[in-house]
Design an enzyme around this catalytic site. Structure first.
Site, mmCIF file in Angstrom:
data_model
loop_
_atom_site.group_PDB
_atom_site.id
_atom_site.type_symbol
_atom_site.label_atom_id
_atom_site.label_comp_id
_atom_site.label_asym_id
_atom_site.label_seq_id
_atom_site.Cartn_x
_atom_site.Cartn_y
_atom_site.Cartn_z
ATOM 1 N N ARG A 80 0.609 -1.201 -0.234
ATOM 2 C CA ARG A 80 0.100 0.060 -0.181
ATOM 3 C C ARG A 80 0.483 1.307 -0.088
ATOM 4 N NH1 ARG A 80 -5.198 -0.641 2.208
ATOM 5 N NH2 ARG A 80 -5.355 -3.567 2.291
ATOM 6 N N LYS A 95 -17.462 9.529 8.624
ATOM 7 C CA LYS A 95 -17.820 9.739 6.867
ATOM 8 C C LYS A 95 -18.636 10.528 6.614
ATOM 9 C CE LYS A 95 -15.326 4.865 7.373
ATOM 10 N NZ LYS A 95 -15.619 3.746 7.099
ATOM 11 N N THR A 151 -8.988 4.942 27.748
ATOM 12 C CA THR A 151 -8.555 5.484 26.597
ATOM 13 C C THR A 151 -9.039 6.750 27.435
ATOM 14 O OG1 THR A 151 -7.854 5.278 24.280
ATOM 15 C CG2 THR A 151 -10.391 4.717 25.450
ATOM 16 N N THR A 152 -8.005 7.599 26.701
ATOM 17 C CA THR A 152 -8.062 8.738 26.795
ATOM 18 C C THR A 152 -9.766 9.417 25.328
ATOM 19 O OG1 THR A 152 -6.781 9.900 27.362
ATOM 20 C CG2 THR A 152 -7.752 11.246 26.344
ATOM 21 N N THR A 211 -8.511 -5.940 1.636
ATOM 22 C CA THR A 211 -9.647 -5.242 0.974
ATOM 23 C C THR A 211 -11.161 -5.474 0.088
ATOM 24 O OG1 THR A 211 -8.661 -2.987 1.824
ATOM 25 C CG2 THR A 211 -11.011 -3.413 1.366
HETATM 26 C C1 LIG Z 1 -15.026 2.839 8.262
HETATM 27 C C2 LIG Z 1 -15.356 1.544 8.293
HETATM 28 C C3 LIG Z 1 -15.463 1.098 10.312
HETATM 29 C C4 LIG Z 1 -15.084 1.986 10.830
HETATM 30 O O1 LIG Z 1 -15.209 3.298 11.258
HETATM 31 P P1 LIG Z 1 -14.146 4.304 11.226
HETATM 32 O O2 LIG Z 1 -14.501 5.537 12.074
HETATM 33 O O3 LIG Z 1 -13.264 4.646 9.783
HETATM 34 O O4 LIG Z 1 -13.463 3.470 12.570
HETATM 35 C C5 LIG Z 1 -16.769 0.430 10.872
HETATM 36 N N1 LIG Z 1 -17.331 -0.185 10.088
HETATM 37 C C6 LIG Z 1 -17.174 -0.071 8.508
HETATM 38 C C7 LIG Z 1 -18.158 -0.872 7.522
HETATM 39 C C8 LIG Z 1 -16.638 0.956 7.189
HETATM 40 O O5 LIG Z 1 -16.791 0.892 6.352
#
Ligand SMILES: *Cc1c(COP(=O)(O)O)cnc(C)c1O
Length: 418
Positions: A21, A247, A276-277, A362
């Site tokens: 990658r 996202k 964790t913080t 992936t």
């Molecule tokens: C990106 C992703 C996650 C993790 O979310 P993050 O906030 O990026 O850690 C969980 N489940 C799926 C299906 C994802 O694509």
């Protein structure tokens, strides 16, 4: 032989398999989405990003940025400790109330990321329920798989979105055994959508808990942006909804929303929650602002859908193959890791277009692809530029053209329910 040789030989192997990658050094421009500066070998260049998971561009929304900056000025940059030890930031408490309301659940729990939320929640649920069986869709995300493994519970994998197979596994487990069905609403590599209502029917019939990852749908679907379960009118039938703030909401962090007792148990038991913080208050405030905005505003969702539709049409006219997708994700199949990387390199170097190659692990070997995610900020001119660049890359690499173009989902079907 030094111990370093093990690291070298591991990386050599990854190189040989063509799945090493390379990260692209980008600086996104908040005021000029979807443009970014790409830095490589001492030079820098303006490029257009076509593969961001900040699907609606909320990460650069002025109200979201204001919330982050104002909160950081008032409360500082960091949280100062775990929620247990250093006091529970009011910004995080308020975020959880916003999330519970979004999904119309009794409670919500925020985590550092979506990955951590899946790992912690599934890890705890599978560990707490005696003799638990977790039924997991074969295409579930790595973070769900990690949580299931951490729980120590038995796992059975059902074929992707296959209700018959799921029912057979539920039947085999019997009524009495505690069961959890873990699945996603929108699978982000293929862009297809789970039959959530029918899975809930099966869960009710066999007395199973439903655990739904809505990571790629929150902010984007449903009248208030709560996801596919909201769009389909089945949100109240899903026991645990998991999402990300990174996202559609454009910030960072993850969460679950569920009955208060389930959230409380996970809060109490999950090591990756306790030790964790906490999320910085500025992050929590920015995420909350983004969620609150998308609850009221459908403008982003409509503009997004329009540009997705236009992109699909432009690619189809250019003869670029697309996997049939029921969502905003446009997967373009290539089927070879080397060609996939080469196509991506050509797009970046010749056309200043950034689309990351998606290779094994992936996606399965032989299904390597480009994954295109238009945002409301990809205007018609940028869409034409993408279609033209892809056409030239396809010619140059001799990639297969689409002969019978997959039907394009109609705009009507993609329109929000509101
Ligand atoms: C990106 C992703 C996650 C993790 O979310 P993050 O906030 O990026 O850690 C969980 N489940 C799926 C299906 C994802 O694509």
């Amino acid at each position: 032989m030094t111990l370093h040789n093990h690291f070298h030989s591991f990386l050599d192997q990854v190189h040989r398999e063509g799945r090493y990658r390379v990260f692209t050094d980008l600086e996104r421009h908040a005021e000029r989405p979807p443009h970014a500066t790409w830095r490589s070998g001492g030079a820098s260049r303006d490029v257009v990003v076509w593969c961001s998971n900040d699907y609606l561009g909320m990460g650069r929304h002025p109200a979201v940025i204001d919330a982050m900056v104002e909160t950081a000025r008032r409360m500082g940059a960091g949280a100062g400790g775990t929620r247990n030890i250093s006091g529970d930031s009011h910004a995080v408490v308020a975020l959880e109330a916003e999330l519970a309301d979004l999904h119309r659940k009794e409670a919500a729990l925020a985590f550092s990321s979506g990955y951590v939320s899946n790992e912690a929640a599934l890890g705890t649920i599978g560990w707490l329920l005696p003799n638990c069986l977790i039924l997991s869709d074969e295409k579930n995300h790595a973070s769900m798989i990690a949580g299931i493994r951490a729980s120590g519970a038995e796992k059975r994998i059902f074929r992707h979105n296959d209700l018959g197979h799921l029912e057979a596994l539920l039947q085999e487990a019997g009524q009495l055994r505690p069961k959890v069905i873990a699945f996603e609403s929108l699978y982000s590599m293929d862009g297809d959508i789970a039959p959530i209502g029918q899975i809930c029917d099966l869960a009710a019939k066999f007395g199973a808990l439903t655990y739904l990852d809505e990571v790629h749908a929150v902010g984007l679907y449903g009248p208030r942006g709560a996801g596919i379960a909201e769009r389909d009118g089945v949100m109240d039938r899903v026991a645990i909804i998991e999402g990300t703030l990174a996202k559609g909401f454009g910030v960072v962090g993850g969460y679950i929303a569920a009955d208060a007792v389930i959230c409380d148990a996970i809060r109490t038991a999950a090591p990756s929650f306790i030790f964790t913080t906490a999320m910085p208050p500025a992050v929590a405030a920015a995420a909350r602002r983004s969620i609150a905005h998308l609850k009221r505003s459908v403008a982003e969702r409509i503009a997004h859908r329009l540009q997705v539709e236009k992109t699909r049409r432009a690619l189809s006219e250019a003869g670029i193959p697309m996997m049939s997708s029921q969502s905003h994700i446009i997967p373009v199949p290539i089927g070879d890791p080397g060609l996939c990387r080469e196509a991506s390199n050509l797009l970046l170097e010749r056309f200043a277009i950034y689309v990351q190659p998606i290779n094994y692990p992936t996606v399965p070997k032989g299904t390597e692809r480009l994954r295109i995610t238009p945002t409301p900020f990809h205007n018609d001119q940028l869409i034409d530029g993408l279609a033209d660049a892809l056409r030239k890359v396809w010619d140059r690499l001799g990639l297969p053209r689409e002969t019978n173009v997959a039907p394009i989902p109609s705009l009507a079907r993609l329109k929000p329910a509101a």
